[in-house]
Design a protein around this motif. Structure first.
Motif, PDB file in Angstrom:
ATOM      1  N   HIS A 193     126.423  -7.924  20.296  1.00 50.11           N
ATOM      2  CA  HIS A 193     126.419  -6.471  20.084  1.00 50.11           C
ATOM      3  C   HIS A 193     126.338  -6.069  18.611  1.00 50.11           C
ATOM      4  O   HIS A 193     126.766  -4.984  18.243  1.00 50.11           O
ATOM      5  CB  HIS A 193     127.640  -5.836  20.743  1.00 50.11           C
ATOM      6  N   SER A 194     125.778  -6.954  17.792  1.00 49.41           N
ATOM      7  CA  SER A 194     125.526  -6.582  16.404  1.00 49.41           C
ATOM      8  C   SER A 194     124.240  -5.759  16.357  1.00 49.41           C
ATOM      9  O   SER A 194     123.146  -6.292  16.575  1.00 49.41           O
ATOM     10  CB  SER A 194     125.366  -7.828  15.529  1.00 49.41           C
ATOM     11  N   MET A 195     124.373  -4.462  16.077  1.00 46.61           N
ATOM     12  CA  MET A 195     123.208  -3.591  16.092  1.00 46.61           C
ATOM     13  C   MET A 195     122.208  -3.975  15.003  1.00 46.61           C
ATOM     14  O   MET A 195     121.009  -3.784  15.147  1.00 46.61           O
ATOM     15  CB  MET A 195     123.646  -2.134  15.937  1.00 46.61           C
ATOM     16  N   THR A 196     122.705  -4.538  13.914  1.00 45.72           N
ATOM     17  CA  THR A 196     121.808  -4.971  12.837  1.00 45.72           C
ATOM     18  C   THR A 196     120.916  -6.104  13.312  1.00 45.72           C
ATOM     19  O   THR A 196     119.695  -6.084  13.124  1.00 45.72           O
ATOM     20  CB  THR A 196     122.619  -5.432  11.613  1.00 45.72           C
ATOM     21  N   ARG A 197     121.534  -7.102  13.966  1.00 47.74           N
ATOM     22  CA  ARG A 197     120.740  -8.236  14.438  1.00 47.74           C
ATOM     23  C   ARG A 197     119.843  -7.853  15.606  1.00 47.74           C
ATOM     24  O   ARG A 197     118.713  -8.341  15.723  1.00 47.74           O
ATOM     25  CB  ARG A 197     121.666  -9.397  14.829  1.00 47.74           C
ATOM     26  N   VAL A 198     120.331  -6.985  16.503  1.00 48.15           N
ATOM     27  CA  VAL A 198     119.492  -6.519  17.611  1.00 48.15           C
ATOM     28  C   VAL A 198     118.291  -5.751  17.072  1.00 48.15           C
ATOM     29  O   VAL A 198     117.167  -5.885  17.567  1.00 48.15           O
ATOM     30  CB  VAL A 198     120.304  -5.635  18.585  1.00 48.15           C
ATOM     31  N   SER A 199     118.525  -4.953  16.040  1.00 49.57           N
ATOM     32  CA  SER A 199     117.430  -4.203  15.408  1.00 49.57           C
ATOM     33  C   SER A 199     116.378  -5.149  14.854  1.00 49.57           C
ATOM     34  O   SER A 199     115.169  -4.939  15.029  1.00 49.57           O
ATOM     35  CB  SER A 199     117.984  -3.321  14.288  1.00 49.57           C
ATOM     36  N   GLU A 200     116.821  -6.236  14.211  1.00 49.48           N
ATOM     37  CA  GLU A 200     115.886  -7.213  13.647  1.00 49.48           C
ATOM     38  C   GLU A 200     115.119  -7.947  14.743  1.00 49.48           C
ATOM     39  O   GLU A 200     113.913  -8.169  14.633  1.00 49.48           O
ATOM     40  CB  GLU A 200     116.655  -8.218  12.787  1.00 49.48           C
ATOM     41  N   LYS A 201     115.823  -8.317  15.818  1.00 47.01           N
ATOM     42  CA  LYS A 201     115.186  -9.077  16.895  1.00 47.01           C
ATOM     43  C   LYS A 201     114.166  -8.251  17.665  1.00 47.01           C
ATOM     44  O   LYS A 201     113.119  -8.759  18.062  1.00 47.01           O
ATOM     45  CB  LYS A 201     116.263  -9.599  17.862  1.00 47.01           C
ATOM     46  N   THR A 202     114.488  -6.978  17.884  1.00 45.39           N
ATOM     47  CA  THR A 202     113.603  -6.143  18.706  1.00 45.39           C
ATOM     48  C   THR A 202     112.538  -5.431  17.897  1.00 45.39           C
ATOM     49  O   THR A 202     111.591  -4.891  18.460  1.00 45.39           O
ATOM     50  CB  THR A 202     114.427  -5.088  19.470  1.00 45.39           C
ATOM     51  N   GLY A 203     112.695  -5.414  16.567  1.00 50.78           N
ATOM     52  CA  GLY A 203     111.704  -4.755  15.722  1.00 50.78           C
ATOM     53  C   GLY A 203     111.837  -3.245  15.691  1.00 50.78           C
ATOM     54  O   GLY A 203     110.910  -2.552  15.261  1.00 50.78           O
TER      55      GLY A 203
END
Length: 228
Positions: A193-203
């Motif tokens: 649930h790290s929004m930073t990492r999810v943002s990076e993974k999903t573009g």
């Protein structure tokens, strides 16, 4: 989510369409003229093209003909114009465009046309053959691929009604939402649930990511607390 190419010489139109389509979860590439559109098409085939008719170097209808003659019209194309005549719209459709959007384009009409375009199967070679004169479509014409006697369906004879847990007999938007929920929930769990990492993974930028999660009814903060 789809890769959509927007071709328009007006920067305001490009930015507006890009923002709307991006908010819908699509990947958007922009081109301000035919030369940039050609380069984008050669880099990777888009899932759909929004093509303006009136452009300074090469007009959209001429570019459509060019793609058809080169066998590159294997993606749905939506033509756009605020000044085109009925004859121009009919010609573009005859060449292979699937629809014509008159500017100014309303949000509802744009999203409806894009959804219909993405749902429509495109059989490579069929549209291109229709755009060429009959004499050029003979199987023995030098440099021309033979035309099949009957269109070959791109859909299997017996399709399952589900893709995993997603029902395929529902409207495209609902099926896409179901897929996106699974997609984002997967990445949320995977990235703790790290929004930073999810943002990076999903573009997706964080602002767009939060908006998308809210649209899909995913409460990221609540789910994170429940997992702690």
């Amino acid at each position: 989510m789809a890769r959509i190419l927007v071709v328009d010489d007006e920067i305001g139109i490009r930015e507006l369409l890009s923002e709307i389509l991006y908010d819908e979860g699509h990947t958007v590439e922009l081109a301000e003229n035919a030369a940039q559109a050609r380069a984008a098409r050669l880099r990777a085939r888009p899932d759909l093209v929004l093509l303006d008719i009136w452009m300074p170097d090469t007009d959209g209808v001429s570019l459509l003909k060019e793609w058809a003659s080169q066998g590159l019209l294997d993606m749905p194309v939506l033509m756009m114009s605020g000044h085109a005549t009925i004859d121009t719209a009919v010609e573009a459709t005859r060449i292979g465009a699937i629809d014509f959007l008159e500017k100014p384009i309303t949000l509802q009409k744009l999203l409806k046309a894009v959804a219909a375009g993405l749902a429509r199967p495109v059989v490579p070679g069929i549209q291109q053959a229709a755009a060429r004169p009959a004499a050029e479509r003979r199987p023995d014409s030098p440099g021309m691929p033979p035309v099949a006697a009957e269109p070959v369906s791109t859909v299997a004879q017996q399709d399952p009604s589900h893709l995993g847990s997603i029902a395929l007999d529902q409207p495209l938007r609902d099926a896409r939402d179901a897929f996106e929920r699974i997609y984002f929930e997967y990445h949320l769990v995977r990235e703790n649930h790290s929004m930073t990492r999810v943002s990076e993974k999903t573009g997706l930028e964080r602002t767009h990511l939060y908006r998308k999660l809210k649209q899909l009814g995913i409460d990221a903060s609540r789910r994170k607390n429940n997992n702690n």
